[in-house]
Design a protein around this motif. Structure first.
Motif, PDB file in Angstrom:
ATOM      1  N   PHE A 108      20.709  15.754  27.899  1.00  0.00           N
ATOM      2  CA  PHE A 108      21.975  15.101  27.533  1.00  0.00           C
ATOM      3  C   PHE A 108      22.885  16.156  27.777  1.00  0.00           C
ATOM      4  O   PHE A 108      22.756  17.349  27.276  1.00  0.00           O
ATOM      5  N   THR A 112      19.678   3.306  30.554  1.00  0.00           N
ATOM      6  CA  THR A 112      20.737   4.269  31.175  1.00  0.00           C
ATOM      7  C   THR A 112      22.059   3.608  31.913  1.00  0.00           C
ATOM      8  O   THR A 112      21.808   3.071  33.142  1.00  0.00           O
ATOM      9  N   ALA A 118      30.280  11.698  30.972  1.00  0.00           N
ATOM     10  CA  ALA A 118      29.117  11.891  30.919  1.00  0.00           C
ATOM     11  C   ALA A 118      28.341  12.310  32.322  1.00  0.00           C
ATOM     12  O   ALA A 118      28.662  12.064  33.292  1.00  0.00           O
ATOM     13  N   ARG A 127      22.243  11.586  31.012  1.00  0.00           N
ATOM     14  CA  ARG A 127      22.055  10.887  29.749  1.00  0.00           C
ATOM     15  C   ARG A 127      20.328  10.368  29.928  1.00  0.00           C
ATOM     16  O   ARG A 127      19.959   9.897  30.993  1.00  0.00           O
TER      17      ARG A 127
END
Length: 328
Positions: free
Chosen positions: A100, A229, A313, A316
């Motif tokens: 992450f 995801t 992000a 992930r």
């Protein structure tokens, strides 16, 4: 997969979101079972899932057991010089032991989760990061207990009876001892958990019947947890935030368990450092984040809070997220 310029409402419609939710419950659910529960044709399910996967907005991977993977892991907060955040974030994302990576709002902090052995951890913390001129400060928090992680979060677009119908049977045996074939299968599922039994058999060079039996045994031992995801904005969650919470020691377990049950929370961990808990949550907007803080955290007796909002992000559940516009 990072759809920074895409309009979520025009990218994933209501059925797409329901299909994503189905895979959040069971990432290896067959198209026929999903179609039956959601009341659509199997052809529609196959076409929709293929479109999302080919466009790069959806990927399903196998996750390790939360207790095995999370306890002892590090949550890093890395402060960097302005303009250098992308370089540091990408360097961390390139590591296989970092599943992450987030760039926090403001562009001067990178958040990351590190799952590694002590030697690699020490080289990263005491050698590689300090040697990088772009890094100005690194804070490492050890995970002491995992109340929930990303593999347990569901976006909530399914009715309770639909979710229950899709839920896989609970693990009912201890985790099995793994041999070479088991590890090969888990490695393949770690990059694409939607592979068929036949595709897995061809990839590992084993009979399909053997692969089917092994997968059943791994599932019974709780080894086939999956994670769908997807950019949370495509599910109507525009705000992703990490909350560092001060909680009295006597209430730590109670508060952690309560947050783990909350539908907006996609991770809760007891950590070392000044904050006793770290909670990650999705909200529809900043007003929703405010209401969560005042209406959920307030009654739980949280005495202090630091809110860090995710700007972007980067990675992930081990899946790198691509920047730029993606069309379905």
């Amino acid at each position: 997969m990072d759809l920074s310029t895409a309009d979520p409402d025009s990218t994933l419609d209501a059925l797409d979101r329901r299909l994503v939710c189905a895979l959040q419950i069971d990432g290896r659910a067959g198209t026929g079972r999903i179609a039956e529960v959601l009341g659509v044709s199997a052809r529609t399910v196959t076409r929709r899932l293929a479109r999302m996967q080919q466009a790069g907005v959806l990927r399903v991977v196998r996750l390790p057991d939360v207790e095995d993977a999370a306890v002892g892991a590090l949550i890093l907060r890395v402060r960097v010089l302005r303009g250098k955040v992308d370089t540091i974030a990408q360097s961390l994302a390139d590591r296989p032991d970092v599943p992450f990576v987030d760039v926090m709002l403001g562009g001067q902090e990178v958040g990351a989760v590190v799952l590694t052995d002590a030697g690699s951890r020490d080289r990263l913390l005491y050698g590689q990061l300090p040697a990088t001129a772009a890094v100005t400060e690194t804070t490492a928090h050890a995970v002491l207990h995992a109340f929930s992680d990303a593999g347990r979060w569901q976006a909530g677009y399914l009715a309770e009876d639909e979710a229950a119908a899709l839920a896989p049977p609970p693990a009912d045996t201890p985790p099995p001892a793994l041999d070479g074939l088991d590890r090969a299968l888990l490695a393949r599922l770690g990059t694409d958990a939607r592979q068929s039994d036949a595709a897995l058999a061809a990839a590992v060079g084993a009979p399909e019947s053997t692969v089917r039996r092994r997968l059943h045994r791994l599932a019974a031992g709780g080894q086939l947890r999956t994670h769908a995801t997807v950019d949370p904005r495509l599910l109507g969650m525009a705000v992703d935030a990490n909350l560092w919470l001060d909680v009295p020691p006597g209430r730590l377990a109670e508060v952690g368990a309560a947050l783990a049950r909350h539908p907006q929370v996609h991770g809760v961990f007891a950590t070392s450092g000044p904050a006793a808990l770290m909670a990650a949550l999705f909200c529809a907007d900043h007003g929703g984040l405010y209401r969560f803080i005042t209406e959920t955290l307030g009654p739980l007796g949280v005495t202090g809070i630091e809110t860090a909002i995710v700007g972007r992000a980067v990675k992930r559940a081990g899946v790198p997220l691509q920047r730029g516009r993606t069309r379905l």
